[in-house]
Design an enzyme around this catalytic site. Structure first.
Site, PDB file in Angstrom:
ATOM      1  N   GLU A 195      22.046  47.322  27.812  1.00  0.00           N
ATOM      2  CA  GLU A 195      21.546  48.024  28.994  1.00  0.00           C
ATOM      3  C   GLU A 195      22.697  48.481  29.875  1.00  0.00           C
ATOM      4  O   GLU A 195      23.164  47.728  30.741  1.00  0.00           O
ATOM      5  CB  GLU A 195      20.611  47.128  29.806  1.00  0.00           C
ATOM      6  CG  GLU A 195      19.268  46.874  29.150  1.00  0.00           C
ATOM      7  CD  GLU A 195      18.354  45.992  29.997  1.00  0.00           C
ATOM      8  OE1 GLU A 195      18.847  45.374  30.965  1.00  0.00           O
ATOM      9  OE2 GLU A 195      17.156  45.913  29.676  1.00  0.00           O
ATOM     10  N   GLU A 200      13.774  46.102  23.467  1.00  0.00           N
ATOM     11  CA  GLU A 200      13.222  45.085  24.373  1.00  0.00           C
ATOM     12  C   GLU A 200      11.982  45.640  25.044  1.00  0.00           C
ATOM     13  O   GLU A 200      11.967  46.790  25.482  1.00  0.00           O
ATOM     14  CB  GLU A 200      14.187  44.750  25.530  1.00  0.00           C
ATOM     15  CG  GLU A 200      15.287  43.822  25.224  1.00  0.00           C
ATOM     16  CD  GLU A 200      16.084  43.492  26.484  1.00  0.00           C
ATOM     17  OE1 GLU A 200      15.525  43.552  27.604  1.00  0.00           O
ATOM     18  OE2 GLU A 200      17.273  43.169  26.338  1.00  0.00           O
TER      19      GLU A 200
END
Ligand code: MG
Length: 355
Positions: free
Chosen positions: A191, A279
């Site tokens: 991320e 995710e």
């Protein structure tokens, strides 16, 4: 998952009124998917059953084809599975990096993909303790290969561009060890924060992709996108060229990310890039979470693969396990959190692929 995303349990007061509705809607959703899948197979021909082959034997190397990820037969695939928690020493989630958990998820949850999330720059991560974190990742990869499911090797970082040389060395080692296995997917940057795609993330990715491709010419590579892997539109506007088999990361957490992100992701798909949900997180049945249904319908419709965050017993909303649950699988329903029960219901019934 970011360590630092704030969470407000704003919907707790609505628990009992919505619980039955949510369970029913998810049941209906999954039933429809199963019926739909059965209809597709209902051609009058006896389904081919090939004994002693694994999921990966049957589907082979995953390949980006336009905005889809397809199997060796060119058919779009949608995998459903689990992400492990950060691998960092003494964060708790590392205790679940066992081959028994991988085998249990495959057998009991019908999981077709797992994700090893190797923490990098935070305390107890790879930069602090390379051998042990690397061994945790290898444990999960080896176990996934043993049981014949797909596995993501995730450089679980929020600042990967600060350690490009470390990423290059790590992924070259992984490519050397695992590049011949169709099971393996490389995820270069979990991320990124709110940083430039074109000036920071893309150059980092190109450096690491180049290093991987000198060793492994073909396995799927997934690249994180800005703002906690939500700005897939920025990658879509300036995609990576010069290398094949590249997809882009989309993450969603149902209490934060709703139709606006699905619209953005749909537009990115329409522009021609392939997406991979490495995710996603839900708050489970006990809280209002109709968004889980919306997202799963979107994933199914668009043939998007997804991994649920996270295999852990930490007392937080995303963990699938209650504190103290076994680190070798064998979990009963009572060992699962609300989020775990919801995730299992989705994964175990996910149509399309049989482990
Ligand atoms: Mg290869």
């Amino acid at each position: 998952m970011s360590l630092f995303v704030p969470y407000t349990p704003k919907a707790k007061e609505c628990v009992s009124a919505t619980l039955k509705i949510l369970k029913l809607s998810i049941y209906l959703f999954l039933s429809c998917l199963i019926i739909s899948c059965t209809k597709e197979d209902n051609t009058g021909e006896t389904p081919e059953i090939i004994p002693d082959t694994t999921l990966v034997d049957r589907h082979g190397l995953l390949q980006v084809d336009g905005n889809k990820i397809v199997n060796k037969g060119g058919e779009p695939v949608s995998l459903a599975g689990n992400s492990f928690f950060w691998s960092n020493d003494n964060w708790g989630g590392e205790r679940y990096y066992t081959p028994e958990v991988v085998a249990w998820l495959k057998e009991d949850w019908n999981t077709t993909i797992v994700r090893a999330a190797m923490g990098v720059e935070d305390p107890g991560g790879y930069l602090d303790n390379k051998p042990v974190n690397k061994d945790r990742v290898k444990t999960i990869v080896d176990a996934a290969i043993d049981v014949g499911i797909y596995v993501i090797i995730d450089w679980h970082s929020h600042h990967a561009e600060d350690h490009t040389d470390e990423a290059v060395n790590f992924f070259q080692e992984m490519a050397t060890l695992y590049g011949e296995y169709d099971n393996v997917i490389y995820e270069l940057y979990n991320e990124p924060l709110d940083i430039s795609w074109s000036n920071t993330i893309k150059p980092y990715a190109l450096t690491v992709i180049s290093a991987i491709r000198t060793i492994d010419p073909d396995n799927l590579i997934v690249v994180g996108t800005p703002v906690w892997s939500q700005r897939v539109d920025l990658a879509a506007a300036d995609p990576i060229t010069g290398y094949s088999n590249i997809a882009y990361t989309l993450h969603f957490y149902t209490i934060y990310h709703q139709q606006w992100l699905r619209d953005r992701a749909s537009a990115a798909l329409e522009s021609g890039i392939a997406l991979f949900v490495t995710e996603w997180g839900s708050i489970g049945y006990s809280l209002v979470d109709s968004e889980a249904n919306e997202w799963m319908t979107w994933c199914f419709t668009n043939k998007i693969s997804h991994c649920n965050w996270a295999v852990n017993d930490k007392e937080e909303e995303w963990s699938i396990l209650i504190p103290g649950a076994s680190t070798t699988g064998g979990w009963s329903e009572d060992d699962l959190t609300d989020a775990g029960k919801l995730a299992k219901n989705i994964i175990v019934n996910w149509p399309g692929l049989t482990p």
